[in-house]
Design an enzyme around this catalytic site. Structure first.
Site, PDB file in Angstrom:
ATOM      1  CE  LYS A 133      -3.826  -2.313   2.349  1.00 34.16           C
ATOM      2  NZ  LYS A 133      -4.516  -2.591   3.611  1.00 34.16           N
ATOM      3  CD  GLN A 170      -3.279  -4.433   6.664  1.00 39.06           C
ATOM      4  OE1 GLN A 170      -3.093  -3.471   5.932  1.00 39.06           O
ATOM      5  NE2 GLN A 170      -4.057  -5.438   6.327  1.00 39.06           N
ATOM      6  CG  ASP A 203      -8.942   0.494   5.142  1.00 40.71           C
ATOM      7  OD1 ASP A 203      -8.893   0.456   3.897  1.00 40.71           O
ATOM      8  OD2 ASP A 203      -8.172  -0.150   5.886  1.00 40.71           O
TER       9      ASP A 203
END
Ligand code: NDP
Length: 281
Positions: free
Chosen positions: A49, A93, A116
């Site tokens: 990412k 994460q 996210d």
């Protein structure tokens, strides 16, 4: 004839577009990934990412914290990132080590930095179709349909799966585009019969090839979100071979929705920058 969508190519176009628009912003969006613990798969995801971000002209940073990090310390770190004007997007994460409540962490991220899209405020904005960030995988699904020119208004869309990260949000996004949406799940009766009526099928289940080829209405657009790791390799939730020749369009696994999910994280970082600078994007 079935069009097999090239997700890698579409993702490259999204990344190029992010790069081009970033160059004219007058500032550089910064994506900060927080990794707690030493899960090897998470380490790879986070590194990829960060690399994607840099290739698209964004700044990136990975904050690595030990697995024993107390919940309070992680939340304090997020507070600091929320307050830092140089930090545009924050992603934590998953999975988090035992003892850390992922929902509490997600709720702590500033909604305008929540790339996210796991903060309930962003879910509320999505439900009410208000400006704000939208989750990456559902955005990738809609992008496939839009670039292929699939008519959503009035279409029968069937979403198999009702998860918070894919099934529910993609259903709402299709609804906002005036599709008639049916959401299926593990208790749905006659799943085959419901899918057979669909002009658009989104499969986000996590069961290899659950959606059989002969369930697909001829000409339907089929988006396969599933990523099931088998000994034979990565397979989707749709019987790809069986659906080919019936579907009008299908996304393969791998090389379909997956690369777009990654690309939309960058798109979201750019959108987050705009939101923070008074442009509802
Ligand atoms: P979840 O496990 O959170 O949800 C799965 C959903 O499928 C649930 O709603 C469940 O129903 C439903 N389901 C399970 N079995 C059946 C069945 N036999 N018939 C009908 N419905 C069923 O999964 P996610 O949404 O997180 O992920 C789904 C898949 O997508 C996975 O393979 C995952 O790896 C992949 N994925 C891929 C991404 C990408 O970038 N390509 C991103 C995110 C996920 P119920 O609610 O009743 O339990």
């Amino acid at each position: 004839m079935t069009t097999v969508v090239d997700g890698k190519q579409l993702a490259a176009q999204v990344r190029a577009s992010v790069k081009e628009r970033t160059a004219t912003l007058g500032g550089v969006p910064r994506l900060v990934a927080v990794l707690v613990g030493e899960d090897p798969a998470s380490e790879i995801y986070v590194r990829n990412k960060a690399r994607d971000a840099e290739k698209s002209g964004l700044d990136s940073e990975v904050i690595r914290l030990p697995a024993e990090t107390p919940s309070d310390a992680l939340l304090a770190r997020i507070d600091a990132l929320n307050a830092d004007p140089k930090t545009t997007g924050i992603l934590v994460q998953l999975p988090l080590p035992e003892g850390i409540d992922a929902a509490e962490v997600a709720a702590r991220i500033d909604p305008d930095k929540d790339v996210d899209c796991l903060n309930p405020t962003n879910t509320g904005r999505l439900v009410q179709n208000l400006p704000g960030l939208r989750p990456c995988t559902p955005s990738g699904c809609l992008h496939v349909l839009d670039t292929a020119g699939v008519e959503l208004q009035g279409a029968r869309a069937v979403v198999v799966g009702r998860s918070e990260i894919v099934g529910k949000p993609v259903s709402l996004m299709l609804l906002h585009r005036h599709a008639t949406v049916t959401i299926c799940h593990s208790r749905t009766r006659d799943l085959a019969g419901v899918v057979r009526e669909a002009d658009v099928v989104i499969a986000a289940v996590g069961v290899p090839e659950l959606v059989r080829g002969d369930w697909i209405k001829p000409g339907a657009a089929v988006i396969d979100v599933g990523m099931n790791r088998l000994e034979s390799g990565l397979v989707g939730d749709v019987d790809f071979e069986g659906a080919q020749g019936r579907a009008g369009l299908i996304t393969p696994v791998p090389g379909g929705v997956g690369p777009l999910t990654r690309a939309f994280l960058l798109e979201n970082t750019l959108r987050a920058w705009k939101l923070q600078h008074g442009d509802p994007a």
